[in-house]
Design an enzyme around this catalytic site. Structure first.
Site, PDB file in Angstrom:
ATOM      1  N   HIS A   1      -1.226   4.120  -6.689  1.00  0.00           N
ATOM      2  CA  HIS A   1       0.207   3.034  -6.719  1.00  0.00           C
ATOM      3  C   HIS A   1      -0.438   1.590  -7.365  1.00  0.00           C
ATOM      4  O   HIS A   1      -1.691   1.590  -7.475  1.00  0.00           O
ATOM      5  CB  HIS A   1       0.733   2.616  -5.420  1.00  0.00           C
ATOM      6  CG  HIS A   1       0.884   3.832  -4.334  1.00  0.00           C
ATOM      7  ND1 HIS A   1       2.382   4.052  -4.452  1.00  0.00           N
ATOM      8  CD2 HIS A   1       0.419   4.622  -3.619  1.00  0.00           C
ATOM      9  CE1 HIS A   1       2.431   4.976  -3.548  1.00  0.00           C
ATOM     10  NE2 HIS A   1       1.330   5.485  -3.057  1.00  0.00           N
ATOM     11  N   TYR A   2       0.557   1.090  -7.850  1.00  0.00           N
ATOM     12  CA  TYR A   2       0.039  -0.512  -8.191  1.00  0.00           C
ATOM     13  C   TYR A   2       1.074  -1.181  -7.055  1.00  0.00           C
ATOM     14  O   TYR A   2       1.982  -0.812  -6.545  1.00  0.00           O
ATOM     15  CB  TYR A   2       0.403  -1.040  -9.303  1.00  0.00           C
ATOM     16  CG  TYR A   2       1.810  -0.956 -10.028  1.00  0.00           C
ATOM     17  CD1 TYR A   2       2.818  -1.492  -9.634  1.00  0.00           C
ATOM     18  CD2 TYR A   2       1.832  -0.645 -11.726  1.00  0.00           C
ATOM     19  CE1 TYR A   2       4.116  -1.642 -10.094  1.00  0.00           C
ATOM     20  CE2 TYR A   2       3.016  -0.631 -12.159  1.00  0.00           C
ATOM     21  CZ  TYR A   2       4.264  -1.143 -11.517  1.00  0.00           C
ATOM     22  OH  TYR A   2       5.608  -1.076 -12.087  1.00  0.00           O
ATOM     23  N   THR A   3       0.475  -2.385  -6.824  1.00  0.00           N
ATOM     24  CA  THR A   3       1.271  -3.340  -5.625  1.00  0.00           C
ATOM     25  C   THR A   3       2.762  -3.809  -6.125  1.00  0.00           C
ATOM     26  O   THR A   3       3.615  -3.695  -5.374  1.00  0.00           O
ATOM     27  CB  THR A   3       0.528  -4.202  -5.219  1.00  0.00           C
ATOM     28  OG1 THR A   3       0.077  -5.080  -6.155  1.00  0.00           O
ATOM     29  CG2 THR A   3      -0.804  -4.080  -4.588  1.00  0.00           C
TER      30      THR A   3
ATOM     31  N   GLU B   1      -3.344   1.483  -3.051  1.00  0.00           N
ATOM     32  CA  GLU B   1      -2.641   0.519  -3.637  1.00  0.00           C
ATOM     33  C   GLU B   1      -3.526  -0.356  -4.575  1.00  0.00           C
ATOM     34  O   GLU B   1      -4.569  -1.099  -4.142  1.00  0.00           O
ATOM     35  CB  GLU B   1      -1.795  -0.413  -2.436  1.00  0.00           C
ATOM     36  CG  GLU B   1      -0.566   0.240  -2.088  1.00  0.00           C
ATOM     37  CD  GLU B   1       0.613   0.137  -2.844  1.00  0.00           C
ATOM     38  OE1 GLU B   1       0.506  -0.162  -4.219  1.00  0.00           O
ATOM     39  OE2 GLU B   1       1.740   0.584  -2.428  1.00  0.00           O
TER      40      GLU B   1
ATOM     41  N   HIS C   1       2.085   7.694  -8.048  1.00  0.00           N
ATOM     42  CA  HIS C   1       3.256   7.565  -7.495  1.00  0.00           C
ATOM     43  C   HIS C   1       4.541   8.018  -8.189  1.00  0.00           C
ATOM     44  O   HIS C   1       5.577   8.513  -7.915  1.00  0.00           O
ATOM     45  CB  HIS C   1       3.592   6.008  -6.713  1.00  0.00           C
ATOM     46  CG  HIS C   1       4.748   5.911  -5.848  1.00  0.00           C
ATOM     47  ND1 HIS C   1       5.046   4.801  -5.313  1.00  0.00           N
ATOM     48  CD2 HIS C   1       5.036   7.009  -4.889  1.00  0.00           C
ATOM     49  CE1 HIS C   1       5.715   5.063  -4.543  1.00  0.00           C
ATOM     50  NE2 HIS C   1       6.053   6.219  -4.101  1.00  0.00           N
TER      51      HIS C   1
ATOM     52  N   ASP D   1       4.917   3.200 -10.820  1.00  0.00           N
ATOM     53  CA  ASP D   1       3.396   3.053 -10.640  1.00  0.00           C
ATOM     54  C   ASP D   1       2.524   4.254 -10.854  1.00  0.00           C
ATOM     55  O   ASP D   1       2.916   5.194 -10.181  1.00  0.00           O
ATOM     56  CB  ASP D   1       3.348   2.005  -9.530  1.00  0.00           C
ATOM     57  CG  ASP D   1       3.833   2.598  -8.159  1.00  0.00           C
ATOM     58  OD1 ASP D   1       4.809   3.230  -8.110  1.00  0.00           O
ATOM     59  OD2 ASP D   1       3.030   2.669  -7.063  1.00  0.00           O
TER      60      ASP D   1
HETATM   61 ZN   LIG Z   1       3.788   3.070  -5.408  1.00  0.00          ZN
END
Ligand SMILES: [Zn+2]
Length: 255
Positions: A34-36, A99, A141, A151
């Protein structure tokens, strides 16, 4: 909850209350990146460890490459949300979630810094050494929640990870000028595309009609595997890249 991180690479151990036992799965067999999507990694860490947030993940990597562990790998973290892959919907129970700090598409979507990528690479290798996770189950994600999530996005360097043996990857076929298949199209070639995306793991039904659901899945596919152009149209480059990925996966499975 264990008192120490599972990964020797985690220099920070910040247990989140947002965790529970895995359901029906004793050991994870997926890795979801993911990215935050937040302003700072500090804000993300604060949020992911707050009870009212109702979200968490196993690891958070900041832009300088520092790694915090938030949930023990043996437990179920709350990062995937409403999601689907290979017919399964409780992906939180089967996955480890990382993340990676980046403000994301809503905030100019900067490049992922080198130190951060090095840390992500090392952490993935460390996790893969501890768990039996097949290359094609290292996912974005966006792969498991197309349309809802973007993301870690098209700037995330999956090719680089693949060079270290992380994830399934083939060199994407360069986009050409063909229109390809797109919304409104129907027929045999749409059905074949739907079948292949479904076989790969995406949440696609074979209807022979190119609807908005399929468009979102094609976008997700492109974001991960053919990032040069993300337009939701299944041009030759997209279709051939998918075909090669399926072949590469069979080769890995057969070896
Ligand atoms: Zn995510």
């Amino acid at each position: 909850m264990t008192a120490a991180p599972d990964s020797p690479l985690a220099t920070l151990w910040c247990p989140s209350p947002n965790r529970e036992p895995r359901r029906g799965v004793s050991t994870p067999d997926m890795l979801i990146l993911h990215y935050t999507g937040m302003e700072s990694a500090e804000a993300a860490l604060d949020w992911l460890t707050r009870e009212e947030a109702k979200v968490s993940c196993h690891y958070l990597v900041d832009e300088e490459g520092r790694i915090a562990q938030i949930v023990a790998e043996s437990e179920r973290a709350w990062h995937a949300g409403q999601s689907l892959w290979a017919g399964e919907t409780d992906l939180n129970s089967r996955s480890i979630g990382i993340e990676i700090h980046n403000p994301g598409h809503d905030f100019d979507y900067p490049a992922f810094p080198e130190a951060e990528m090095q840390a992500v690479e090392a952490l993935c290798l460390d996790i893969l050494a501890r768990h039996a996770i097949a290359p094609d189950r290292v996912l974005a994600h966006s792969d498991v929640a197309p349309g809802r999530k973007r993301d870690p996005g098209e700037k995330f360097d999956w090719a680089r990870l693949a060079r270290k043996g992380i994830g399934l990857w083939v060199e994407p076929v360069a986009p050409g000028t063909d229109q390809g298949l797109g919304p409104g199209d129907e027929g045999e070639s749409v059905a074949r595309l739907q079948q292949q995306l479904h076989d790969f793991g995406y949440g696609v039904e074979v209807t022979s009609t190119y609807g908005t659901g399929l468009e979102k899945v094609v976008e997700a596919f492109q974001r991960h595997f053919r990032p040069a152009r993300i337009d939701g149209r299944a041009d030759l480059s997209t279709r051939e890249t998918l075909r090669r990925l399926l072949a590469a996966r069979s080769a890995v499975a057969g070896s």
